[in-house]
Design a protein around this motif. Structure first.
Motif, PDB file in Angstrom:
ATOM      1  N   GLU A 191       0.806  -1.220   0.000  1.00  8.12           N
ATOM      2  CA  GLU A 191       0.000   0.000   0.000  1.00  8.12           C
ATOM      3  C   GLU A 191       0.846   1.281   0.000  1.00  8.12           C
ATOM      4  O   GLU A 191       0.312   2.376  -0.105  1.00  8.12           O
ATOM      5  CB  GLU A 191      -0.934  -0.002   1.227  1.00  8.12           C
ATOM      6  N   SER A 195       6.891   9.281  -0.045  1.00 11.33           N
ATOM      7  CA  SER A 195       6.189  10.416   0.571  1.00 11.33           C
ATOM      8  C   SER A 195       6.072  11.584  -0.398  1.00 11.33           C
ATOM      9  O   SER A 195       5.234  12.460  -0.201  1.00 11.33           O
ATOM     10  CB  SER A 195       6.867  10.830   1.878  1.00 11.33           C
ATOM     11  N   SER A 196       6.880  11.604  -1.444  1.00 13.99           N
ATOM     12  CA  SER A 196       6.778  12.693  -2.423  1.00 13.99           C
ATOM     13  C   SER A 196       5.641  12.450  -3.424  1.00 13.99           C
ATOM     14  O   SER A 196       5.289  13.341  -4.187  1.00 13.99           O
ATOM     15  CB  SER A 196       8.107  12.823  -3.177  1.00 13.99           C
ATOM     16  N   GLN A 203      -3.907   3.559  -1.360  1.00 11.23           N
ATOM     17  CA  GLN A 203      -2.483   3.736  -1.065  1.00 11.23           C
ATOM     18  C   GLN A 203      -2.241   4.788   0.015  1.00 11.23           C
ATOM     19  O   GLN A 203      -3.051   5.696   0.199  1.00 11.23           O
ATOM     20  CB  GLN A 203      -1.753   4.163  -2.333  1.00 11.23           C
ATOM     21  N   VAL A 204      -1.134   4.662   0.720  1.00 10.53           N
ATOM     22  CA  VAL A 204      -0.727   5.687   1.686  1.00 10.53           C
ATOM     23  C   VAL A 204       0.758   5.957   1.509  1.00 10.53           C
ATOM     24  O   VAL A 204       1.493   5.138   0.958  1.00 10.53           O
ATOM     25  CB  VAL A 204      -0.997   5.266   3.145  1.00 10.53           C
ATOM     26  N   ARG A 205       1.176   7.100   2.015  1.00  7.24           N
ATOM     27  CA  ARG A 205       2.584   7.458   1.878  1.00  7.24           C
ATOM     28  C   ARG A 205       3.441   6.714   2.898  1.00  7.24           C
ATOM     29  O   ARG A 205       3.017   6.449   4.015  1.00  7.24           O
ATOM     30  CB  ARG A 205       2.763   8.960   2.089  1.00  7.24           C
ATOM     31  N   ASP A 206       4.664   6.435   2.478  1.00  7.32           N
ATOM     32  CA  ASP A 206       5.664   5.851   3.369  1.00  7.32           C
ATOM     33  C   ASP A 206       6.139   6.932   4.342  1.00  7.32           C
ATOM     34  O   ASP A 206       6.801   7.892   3.946  1.00  7.32           O
ATOM     35  CB  ASP A 206       6.834   5.339   2.523  1.00  7.32           C
ATOM     36  N   VAL A 207       5.780   6.794   5.589  1.00 11.52           N
ATOM     37  CA  VAL A 207       6.157   7.757   6.622  1.00 11.52           C
ATOM     38  C   VAL A 207       7.408   7.282   7.363  1.00 11.52           C
ATOM     39  O   VAL A 207       8.285   8.067   7.721  1.00 11.52           O
ATOM     40  CB  VAL A 207       4.986   7.938   7.623  1.00 11.52           C
TER      41      VAL A 207
END
Lengths: 405, 405
Positions: A191, A195-196, A203-207
């Motif tokens: 997923e 982050s850019s 989907q979600v951003r890689d934090v």
């Protein structure tokens, strides 16, 4: 088949399974902040190297001044004044005094310094002493700060400003420190997008990559980011092998799915020993630790909020162990501003912000559904609720551990 | 002619005389740790961007499950399972359920998630619900973490690990921060030699250059060291002019001689306004502050032990002001392990080390003759004795402020 441990057991495992890394290097004092001293440092000389005055005044023989007062001053003959940075060449004889600035070298024959406030200049080459001087008064003697052979700092110290100053004082301008540990960071999960990027549906951003990276940097270690890896056993295994060949410690965060959690554990098991799979705490339960040929591999929860707590508690402990770092933190006492229930049968860690009101320090729990990251941004520390307590009451005094990074 | 201020007055002067520096730059999140946010950051989207499950389980219509129990389960038809990172395309109709992993996107029509622990698979394409699900249960809704336009962080925040994670979560991978302040460091005194040299008679090593340099670096500012300057008004003035043209803030430490203290004050006066000359505190009394065309010039004591306290208290305050930094520190409460006399009529700052014994935190004062630096290396914080108190008793509870750098 989860091997679940308590947080205390996890700290014990970390310290008993892994050894200190012994690679060292020399750095200049300008680059030494936060670095870990790799050996004891002893002074090779006396500091200061000569007897120094701590005040502006007159170097005297103390015995010359005994019994004097402002009504019966002792009158001493003045020698040339002592200059900063120059040797006090003239030897003081009974009945003599010499002007000395703060930090000036005490002349031979003198054993005390009269503060300028208790002197009177007569203008005829003499000075009046209005107050007796004890032997040793207003003097730092040679070696008072540190003596030859005396230990200044011990191995494992995390160098701070004051210690860097002390090292400069003894002329130790290059210091032996532990080489920076290299920490590999992998984010896993189908997923995740960088982050850019703008996440698509589902989907979600890689934090965690950026969060763990800054955590590693703040620990004066080197972060090596391996990006986002799909939920694929082969791909994760291949990347882990590269990370293990390049790094001293590897952090794999995510994924959230039950299947992947097992995958990470299996991948670790194939490369060494799985030490535990799960910690009896909230947040942070799905944390894994393995030992791959002496190198720790930690699996962190995919939820940034949970990964944050795991990093603060256990990645810190791993770095302390590998660096052989000695750090001691002490909690801040605060009053809990509201009731916090807990009946999980496992230790619960609650993030708080702190606020002072009428001289009382209050801890406000920061409420967060699992997985929320923006709330964590308001947290400055945490308190723990023991597994055998059902919660804490409003108004209780709690111990808050602050996050320093 | 000393214009002596109390420490409280000094903080007020710093905040009223000097303005915030407005120069900004953009940095990537990888370089953002410790930097000062130069504007509020608001989210430009909802996070998460879709309704997500917080557990592994079954997406359901909550109303379908009302009234069920493990003795009277509700039976629902299974749709295809939802996969991580993919859109939940099928719409859930009454009587249907779909397997969903933690973090998966909730399908349309569903409003709650049944934890897998409360389900029973019948193997015929249906699932039994053993426990009712409330609407919203185990779901993070779109925008629950942060909503479009909502403020995540405010201007002046000193970015930490959690905040960097939160910025990654909203896709803010380049952040506007204050440009690093440039801090000039001058050491003055005829008695000083570089810390790499062996001091001759009457000479001592320059400690403050390295100590202040690391202090500045630890504050995420840039240190520019101008070396050791002789006790010569022209030479100090010339170097100060260069430093003022290159830096945002200048620190001049030393010399210890009375003559030089006045020289530094005079040099500052010639270039702007002398704000005060002396602070009613110990250590740190001979501290000077001037305003040279909006740039602070601080004269610190030559004694490293005193310069250390002045840096921790007042250079920090200057950097807070110039950066527009918001930082809040809270003291640790500890029990004083011995009596500390004080009758100076000025605030006294006493360095301590901390030690825990039987669950009680003790503060041990670190005794130091003025000018000793090696003792400061053992100090981890300080407490203050008010100017109107004659000292503190053994066993008193005190507030210890920790040094973080």
């Amino acid at each position: 088949m989860l091997i679940v441990k308590t947080p205390e057991e996890v700290f014990e495992i970390i310290n008993s399974v892994f050894g200190e890394r012994m690679e060292t290097e020399e750095v200049s004092l300008s680059d030494a902040l936060g670095r870990v001293l790799s050996e004891d440092v002893c002074s090779t000389e006396h500091v200061p190297g000569f007897d120094r005055s701590t005040v502006d005044g007159y170097a005297v023989k103390a015995s010359d001044t005994f019994g004097c007062s402002d009504s019966i001053p002792v009158v001493l003959s003045l020698l040339d004044e002592i200059r900063m940075g120059e040797e006090a060449s003239e030897c003081l004889k009974p009945g003599e005094a010499a002007y000395i600035p703060t930090g000036g070298e005490l002349p031979k024959g003198a054993d005390g310094v009269l503060m300028v406030e208790y002197s009177e200049l007569y203008g005829d080459g003499t000075v009046g002493v209005l107050c007796p001087v004890s032997p040793g008064e207003n003097v730092i003697f040679r070696g008072d700060d540190i003596r030859t052979g005396e230990r200044l700092l011990s191995k494992g110290s995390v160098l701070n400003t004051a210690q860097i100053g002390a090292l400069a004082a003894i002329g130790k301008t290059n210091v032996p420190v532990k080489k920076k540990l290299s920490v590999g960071i992998l984010s896993t999960g189908d997923e995740l997008v960088p982050s850019s990027d703008v996440p698509g549906p589902g989907q979600v951003r890689d934090v965690n990559s950026r969060m763990l990276e800054s955590f590693v940097i703040g620990n004066y270690a080197e972060a090596v980011c391996y990006g986002i890896i799909r939920d694929d056993k082969e791909e994760i295994g291949r990347t882990l092998d590269i990370a293990l060949s390049e790094c001293d410690l590897v952090l794999i965060s995510g994924g959230s799915s039950a299947g992947l959690k097992d995958t990470t554990a299996k991948i670790i098991e194939e490369r060494g020993e799985l030490l535990f799979h799960g910690i009896a705490m909230k947040p942070g339960k799905p944390t894994i630790l393995g030992n791959a040929g002496g190198k720790p591999v930690m699996g962190l929860p995919g939820h940034p909020g949970a990964a944050f707590f795991v990093a603060q508690l256990f990645v810190t402990a791993l770095l302390d162990r590998l660096y052989g770092r000695k750090q001691s933190e002490f909690p801040v006492k605060a009053v809990l501003s509201e009731r916090v229930p807990s009946n999980h049968g496992r230790a619960q860690y609650v993030g708080v912000s702190l606020r002072e009101e009428n001289g009382i320090l209050f801890a406000d729990p920061v409420h967060s559904k699992s997985g929320l990251i923006t709330t964590i941004a308001r947290v400055c520390g945490y308190f723990a609720i023991d597994r055998d307590r059902e919660g804490l009451e409003k108004g209780e005094e709690i111990e808050v551990w602050r996050f320093s990074i």
